[in-house]
Design an enzyme around this catalytic site. Structure first.
Site, PDB file in Angstrom:
ATOM      1  N   CYS A  55       0.803  -1.140   0.044  1.00 29.32           N
ATOM      2  CA  CYS A  55       0.210   0.125  -0.007  1.00 29.32           C
ATOM      3  C   CYS A  55       0.805   1.152  -0.077  1.00 29.32           C
ATOM      4  CB  CYS A  55      -0.736   0.073   1.099  1.00 29.32           C
ATOM      5  SG  CYS A  55      -1.684   1.373   1.599  1.00 29.32           S
ATOM      6  N   GLU A  56       0.395   2.026  -0.928  1.00 29.13           N
ATOM      7  CA  GLU A  56       1.325   3.464  -0.925  1.00 29.13           C
ATOM      8  C   GLU A  56       1.210   4.287   0.132  1.00 29.13           C
ATOM      9  OE1 GLU A  56      -1.099   6.101  -4.193  1.00 29.13           O
ATOM     10  OE2 GLU A  56       0.449   4.696  -4.866  1.00 29.13           O
ATOM     11  N   HIS A  57       0.096   4.003   0.911  1.00 28.76           N
ATOM     12  CA  HIS A  57      -0.319   5.114   1.906  1.00 28.76           C
ATOM     13  C   HIS A  57       0.455   4.943   3.277  1.00 28.76           C
ATOM     14  CE1 HIS A  57      -4.180   5.846  -0.075  1.00 28.76           C
ATOM     15  NE2 HIS A  57      -3.396   6.502  -0.597  1.00 28.76           N
ATOM     16  N   HIS A  58       0.700   3.583   3.490  1.00 24.75           N
ATOM     17  CA  HIS A  58       1.302   3.131   4.946  1.00 24.75           C
ATOM     18  C   HIS A  58       2.622   2.048   4.456  1.00 24.75           C
ATOM     19  CE1 HIS A  58      -3.115   3.775   6.342  1.00 24.75           C
ATOM     20  NE2 HIS A  58      -2.302   4.314   7.302  1.00 24.75           N
TER      21      HIS A  58
ATOM     22  N   GLN B  17      -5.262  -1.001  -4.086  1.00 19.60           N
ATOM     23  CA  GLN B  17      -5.701  -2.089  -4.754  1.00 19.60           C
ATOM     24  C   GLN B  17      -6.598  -1.789  -6.265  1.00 19.60           C
ATOM     25  OE1 GLN B  17      -7.470  -5.231  -1.947  1.00 19.60           O
ATOM     26  NE2 GLN B  17      -9.136  -5.499  -3.366  1.00 19.60           N
TER      27      GLN B  17
ATOM     28  N   HIS C 196      -5.391  -6.348   3.920  1.00 17.64           N
ATOM     29  CA  HIS C 196      -4.345  -5.351   4.194  1.00 17.64           C
ATOM     30  C   HIS C 196      -3.854  -5.046   5.431  1.00 17.64           C
ATOM     31  CE1 HIS C 196      -5.772  -2.765   0.262  1.00 17.64           C
ATOM     32  NE2 HIS C 196      -6.469  -3.979   0.317  1.00 17.64           N
TER      33      HIS C 196
ATOM     34  N   CYS D 298      -2.571  -2.658   6.826  1.00 17.52           N
ATOM     35  CA  CYS D 298      -2.637  -1.232   7.318  1.00 17.52           C
ATOM     36  C   CYS D 298      -4.130  -1.445   7.971  1.00 17.52           C
ATOM     37  CB  CYS D 298      -2.839  -0.229   6.072  1.00 17.52           C
ATOM     38  SG  CYS D 298      -3.745  -0.506   4.712  1.00 17.52           S
TER      39      CYS D 298
END
Length: 198
Positions: A90-93, A132, A160, A162
């Site tokens: 995941c590019e956020h976390h 995703q 996920h 996260c």
């Protein structure tokens, strides 16, 4: 950017810099990278991360060119390849998306693609920082480009970390995304037929 070309650029992954960054991360987390058990970790982690993010080397157009071999369609109604195992980050976390399966369907318009090529496309698309939702749209774009058909459907299911390992810690929570193009978007019965087979 997935469609940005890296063809004429040097390798975007610098293993030595990754190794140094891992060592720094260990220090920042309060441990000692020189202690027994961690002395080789930065080197091993750099090798692992270089492999796990190898999709960063390629744009979607380059993946299409790399795996673009097709064959004449013998008269297939539709093609469904399901349960393609994959993972991504995941590019956020920077969190692992795991226990993922990709299901890919398309309606041929004169050409079909080798089944292993579809799995290779999924693998490369996943091996970069991702969402995703974008994984599905990237795969659909690549298959549309290779096969010359707008009739593509991609379903992604996964967990996920996260969500499961931090924050709410919703163990077992799964995310499912549907990317539908062409006839799959227009025909609810056709779309449901694929979903019923998953």
């Amino acid at each position: 950017m997935p469609n940005e070309s890296h063809a004429n650029q040097p390798n975007p992954i610098d293993p030595a810099a990754v190794e140094a960054a891992v060592a720094q991360l260990i220090r920042a987390l309060g441990d000692d990278p020189s202690r027994e058990g961690l002395t080789e970790t930065p080197t091993r982690a750099a090798k692992m991360l270089t492999e796990m993010f190898s999709g960063i080397h390629y744009s979607n157009d380059e993946i299409a060119a790399l795996h673009g071999t097709t064959f004449p369609d013998p008269g297939t109604d539709k093609v469904l390849i399901k349960d393609i195992g994959c993972f991504s980050f995941c590019e956020h976390h920077f969190a692992l998306m795991y226990n993922m399966k990709a299901h890919v369907a398309y309606i041929p318009r004169g050409r079909v693609i080798g089944l292993s090529k579809v799995a290779r496309i999924v693998d490369l698309v996943c091996k970069r920082f991702q969402l995703q939702e974008r994984i599905g749209s990237d795969i659909a774009y690549i298959l549309e480009k290779i096969l010359g058909t707008p009739d593509v459907m991609v379903v992604i299911e996964g967990e996920h970390s996260c969500m499961t390992a931090r924050g709410i810690r919703a163990q077992g929570a799964k995310t499912r995304t549907n990317t539908v193009r062409g006839k799959f978007a227009e025909d609810a019965d056709l779309r449901q037929d694929i979903i019923n087979q998953l």
